[in-house]
Design a protein around this motif. Sequence first.
Motif, PDB file in Angstrom:
ATOM      1  N   ARG A  34       0.921  -1.065   0.088  1.00 25.14           N
ATOM      2  CA  ARG A  34       0.013   0.066  -0.344  1.00 25.14           C
ATOM      3  C   ARG A  34       0.628   1.689  -0.233  1.00 25.14           C
ATOM      4  O   ARG A  34       0.374   2.341  -0.421  1.00 25.14           O
ATOM      5  CB  ARG A  34      -0.977  -0.045   1.363  1.00 25.14           C
ATOM      6  CG  ARG A  34      -2.383  -0.970   1.264  1.00 25.14           C
ATOM      7  CD  ARG A  34      -2.928  -0.983   1.747  1.00 25.14           C
ATOM      8  NE  ARG A  34      -3.533   0.570   2.031  1.00 25.14           N
ATOM      9  CZ  ARG A  34      -4.499   1.233   2.382  1.00 25.14           C
ATOM     10  NH1 ARG A  34      -5.780  -0.150   2.450  1.00 25.14           N
ATOM     11  NH2 ARG A  34      -4.836   2.633   2.120  1.00 25.14           N
ATOM     12  N   ALA A  35       1.556   1.410   1.029  1.00 23.66           N
ATOM     13  CA  ALA A  35       2.985   2.726   1.250  1.00 23.66           C
ATOM     14  C   ALA A  35       3.222   2.663  -0.462  1.00 23.66           C
ATOM     15  O   ALA A  35       3.485   3.701  -0.656  1.00 23.66           O
ATOM     16  CB  ALA A  35       3.805   2.236   2.120  1.00 23.66           C
TER      17      ALA A  35
ATOM     18  N   GLN B  91       2.213   1.920  -3.736  1.00 19.12           N
ATOM     19  CA  GLN B  91       1.673   2.790  -4.398  1.00 19.12           C
ATOM     20  C   GLN B  91       1.044   4.427  -4.253  1.00 19.12           C
ATOM     21  O   GLN B  91       0.935   5.161  -5.038  1.00 19.12           O
ATOM     22  CB  GLN B  91      -0.078   2.067  -4.126  1.00 19.12           C
ATOM     23  CG  GLN B  91      -0.855   0.692  -4.889  1.00 19.12           C
ATOM     24  CD  GLN B  91      -0.336   1.012  -6.091  1.00 19.12           C
ATOM     25  OE1 GLN B  91      -0.590   1.511  -6.504  1.00 19.12           O
ATOM     26  NE2 GLN B  91       0.830  -0.602  -6.533  1.00 19.12           N
ATOM     27  N   ASP B  92       0.994   4.808  -2.829  1.00 19.75           N
ATOM     28  CA  ASP B  92       0.986   5.786  -2.164  1.00 19.75           C
ATOM     29  C   ASP B  92       2.523   6.674  -2.836  1.00 19.75           C
ATOM     30  O   ASP B  92       1.999   7.850  -3.117  1.00 19.75           O
ATOM     31  CB  ASP B  92       1.144   5.878  -0.607  1.00 19.75           C
ATOM     32  CG  ASP B  92      -0.275   5.779   0.291  1.00 19.75           C
ATOM     33  OD1 ASP B  92      -1.035   5.445  -1.245  1.00 19.75           O
ATOM     34  OD2 ASP B  92      -0.252   5.688   0.658  1.00 19.75           O
ATOM     35  N   ARG B  93       3.509   5.840  -2.869  1.00 15.93           N
ATOM     36  CA  ARG B  93       4.751   6.901  -3.502  1.00 15.93           C
ATOM     37  C   ARG B  93       4.237   6.496  -5.260  1.00 15.93           C
ATOM     38  O   ARG B  93       5.060   7.760  -5.428  1.00 15.93           O
ATOM     39  CB  ARG B  93       6.659   5.843  -2.903  1.00 15.93           C
ATOM     40  CG  ARG B  93       5.879   5.363  -1.398  1.00 15.93           C
ATOM     41  CD  ARG B  93       7.004   4.641  -1.743  1.00 15.93           C
ATOM     42  NE  ARG B  93       7.226   3.934   0.286  1.00 15.93           N
ATOM     43  CZ  ARG B  93       7.545   2.531   0.202  1.00 15.93           C
ATOM     44  NH1 ARG B  93       8.117   2.163  -0.079  1.00 15.93           N
ATOM     45  NH2 ARG B  93       7.352   2.408   1.900  1.00 15.93           N
TER      46      ARG B  93
ATOM     47  N   ASP C  93       2.551   9.995  -5.564  1.00 16.97           N
ATOM     48  CA  ASP C  93       3.019  11.007  -6.287  1.00 16.97           C
ATOM     49  C   ASP C  93       3.783  11.139  -6.670  1.00 16.97           C
ATOM     50  O   ASP C  93       3.775  12.355  -7.316  1.00 16.97           O
ATOM     51  CB  ASP C  93       3.712  11.237  -4.107  1.00 16.97           C
ATOM     52  CG  ASP C  93       2.502  10.812  -2.797  1.00 16.97           C
ATOM     53  OD1 ASP C  93       1.361  11.223  -2.991  1.00 16.97           O
ATOM     54  OD2 ASP C  93       3.217  10.737  -2.123  1.00 16.97           O
TER      55      ASP C  93
ATOM     56  N   HIS D  43      -4.296   4.772 -11.543  1.00 15.19           N
ATOM     57  CA  HIS D  43      -3.509   6.112 -11.462  1.00 15.19           C
ATOM     58  C   HIS D  43      -3.673   6.485 -12.603  1.00 15.19           C
ATOM     59  O   HIS D  43      -3.642   8.107 -12.489  1.00 15.19           O
ATOM     60  CB  HIS D  43      -1.959   4.890 -11.284  1.00 15.19           C
ATOM     61  CG  HIS D  43      -1.300   4.263 -10.572  1.00 15.19           C
ATOM     62  ND1 HIS D  43      -1.233   5.666  -9.006  1.00 15.19           N
ATOM     63  CD2 HIS D  43      -1.546   3.772  -9.591  1.00 15.19           C
ATOM     64  CE1 HIS D  43      -1.109   5.097  -8.273  1.00 15.19           C
ATOM     65  NE2 HIS D  43      -1.321   3.734  -8.980  1.00 15.19           N
TER      66      HIS D  43
END
Length: 388
Positions: free
Chosen positions: A153-154, A156-158, A161, A201
Amino acid sequence: MAEAEVVQDALRRQHIELPSWAFGNSGTRFKVFAQAGVPRDPFEKVADAAQVHRYTGVAPTVALHIPWDRTDDYARLAAAAKEQGIAIGTINANVFQDDDYMLGSICHPDAKVRAKAVGALLGCVDVMDATGSRDLKLWFADGTNYPGQDSIRARQDRLADGLQEVYARLGTHQRLILEYKLFEPAFYHTDVPDWGTSFLHCVQLGERAQVCVDTGHHAPGTNIEFIVAMLLRAGKLGAFDFNSRFYADDDLMAGAADPFQLFRILYEVRVGGGLAETSGIAFMLDECHNIEPKIPGQIRSVMNVQEATAKALLVDTGALTAAQQRRDVLGANAVLMDAYNTDVRPLLAQVRVSMGLDPDPVAAYAASGYAEQIAADRVGGQQSGWGA
Ligand code: RM4
Ligand code: MN
């Protein structure tokens, strides 16, 4: 226009983009084999790409891969392409061959590495500004090899961004094309493994973010034409990377392994409006020629895409719809197969002659003496290769 003219006209207008890396040395992780006459810099790659266009008439652009095609003057490279009758197309970013990227690039757990990767992508946009390119194609080798190695999950956040930062830098005429790949080099999870992830995305980024379908990047048995239909329906199909696979990401010549699949894909493209000049779809090859000569390998690939396109254009859509409405299962299938089983080589020969070209691009190139010329001329220096 008569039906036959419409088909010929569409074939004359076809535009297939070549990958600069197809002209350099390549191989597997076991061995990269060097060939005589291989380019030593991006200018020589552009010259080889121009040969493919010269004999096929439908390959007027060549995509670059940065930093493989790094040069100190991209405007000069674009001018050289123009002199040879072609142009620079998509800019592909390589953020997978630096030691810092061992655990990923824009999804890396370390913010410093992420910043470096984003910086490299922004640098690619500078290249696009210099070459006049429309598309930035992003493929990431990011992922993990072991469950628990990093947070899915992290990452995907990176990713979101990083993509946002790059998207914000694009000019209004430029696009971000996000490519997916099921696995390799990461073996447990890949950060952009499938069209759904890429699509999500791209939707979040905005209209100028589009999905790239690389035909080699799916699990065996995947119905790729279904994906194509879905993306076209959603207005999110930005590009193709055509190549063939028997097993994984084999990168063989388009249409070599499964010409029927290529036909089915191009049929969905046709009915989805993807062959229209305004569709914006970049029809690229993404291949390497490890054991066969490279320029003829590209010529053959272009011809294979042309043949699949011609067959897709020959499908009698009126008869197909009528059969479908009659619930005539076999009849509908027969309409499609009739087109696929047509020998379109005479039609394409005719199209080439109408464009002032030799009807047989392979023979015309072989007779030109170019292969012998570059083998004699390009001695010394460092041949281009993909650094595997
Ligand atoms: C990746 C992907 C990219 C290509 C690189 C060389 O697997 O297909 O499109 O640029 O390989
Ligand atoms: Mn690709």
